[in-house]
Design an enzyme around this catalytic site. Structure first.
Site, short mmCIF file in Angstrom:
data_model
loop_
_atom_site.label_atom_id
_atom_site.label_comp_id
_atom_site.label_asym_id
_atom_site.label_seq_id
_atom_site.Cartn_x
_atom_site.Cartn_y
_atom_site.Cartn_z
N GLU A 79 -7.26 25.62 2.60
CA GLU A 79 -7.39 26.76 3.50
C GLU A 79 -6.16 26.91 4.38
OE1 GLU A 79 -9.65 28.84 3.12
OE2 GLU A 79 -11.11 27.73 1.92
N CYS A 142 -18.18 25.78 7.80
CA CYS A 142 -16.85 25.31 7.40
C CYS A 142 -15.76 25.94 8.25
CB CYS A 142 -16.61 25.61 5.92
SG CYS A 142 -17.57 24.58 4.78
N HIS A 166 -11.67 23.11 0.93
CA HIS A 166 -12.96 23.25 0.25
C HIS A 166 -12.91 22.52 -1.08
CE1 HIS A 166 -14.37 26.71 2.85
NE2 HIS A 166 -15.48 26.03 2.64
#
Length: 215
Positions: A79, A142, A166
């Protein structure tokens, strides 16, 4: 030795297993050379996840923090940006569903990871493990943890670096069967994450290649 904190989530709802926590434990048991990894499990709960993360950071005193979460549609997805909004598609493990609420009131709209995300993704990809760079960590717990982590590190003066990855389901998870959901053995996931950590520890600068996605 470079001190690293890796977090994973507890099982979500009906699941009895969460690959993010399983992978974190494998990293602690067998860390990359030159790294000392502490694994901590976070609750999959908006109200309790960030206090648990803050406590873990203060106790472990890491130089790098990598938080892990589970996504049903990705490989190892690194991310790039966390946004200041909780907009939950469903209930967390405490039965709460915040909608259009800030993670941190009056906080910045977004934070970028301070890890070399493209360099990390390339290291994993070059090892033959599916990996990408993502521009959205969603708006569930998250992203809540990712934003909360980066806000904490910014408040500390960015003396530590951090980011979020992730990870996919594992083949034996019930949600995978019959739905075509991408999956990966947790040992393979952990191997990819070791490359993420070793690359992040070795490099602060990123590479300039076209790799953005909207996932």
């Amino acid at each position: 030795m470079t001190r690293v904190l890796v977090t994973g989530f507890e099982p979500f709802m009906q699941d009895t297993y969460n690959p993010s926590w399983a992978a974190a434990q494998l990293l602690q048991d067998k860390p990359p050379e030159g790294l000392e990894v502490t694994a901590v499990q976070l609750p999959c709960v908006f109200s309790r996840s960030l206090p648990a993360l803050r406590e873990a950071v203060l106790e472990a005193d890491p130089e790098i923090v990598l938080c892990l979460g589970l996504s049903p549609y990705r490989g190892i997805s690194i991310e790039r940006v966390a946004v200041n909004v909780d907009d939950s598609p469903g209930l967390d493990n405490d039965g709460r569903q915040p909608v259009d609420e800030p993670v941190v009131p009056d906080g910045p709209a977004a934070y970028f990871s301070t890890l070399p995300v493209k360099r990390c993704a390339k290291a994993v990809h070059d090892a033959g493990i599916p990996s990408d760079v993502s521009l959205s960590a969603g708006t569930f717990v998250c992203n809540h943890v990712f934003y909360g982590l980066m806000h904490l590190l910014a408040e500390e003066g960015n003396k530590r670096r951090g980011g979020f990855v992730h990870v996919p389901h594992t083949p034996e998870m019930p949600a995978v069967s019959g739905y075509g959901i991408p999956c990966m053995p947790v040992d393979t996931t952990a191997a990819g994450l070791r490359l993420v950590l070793s690359t992040a520890a070795a490099h602060r600068d990123d590479i300039k290649v076209a790799w953005g996605t909207t996932a």
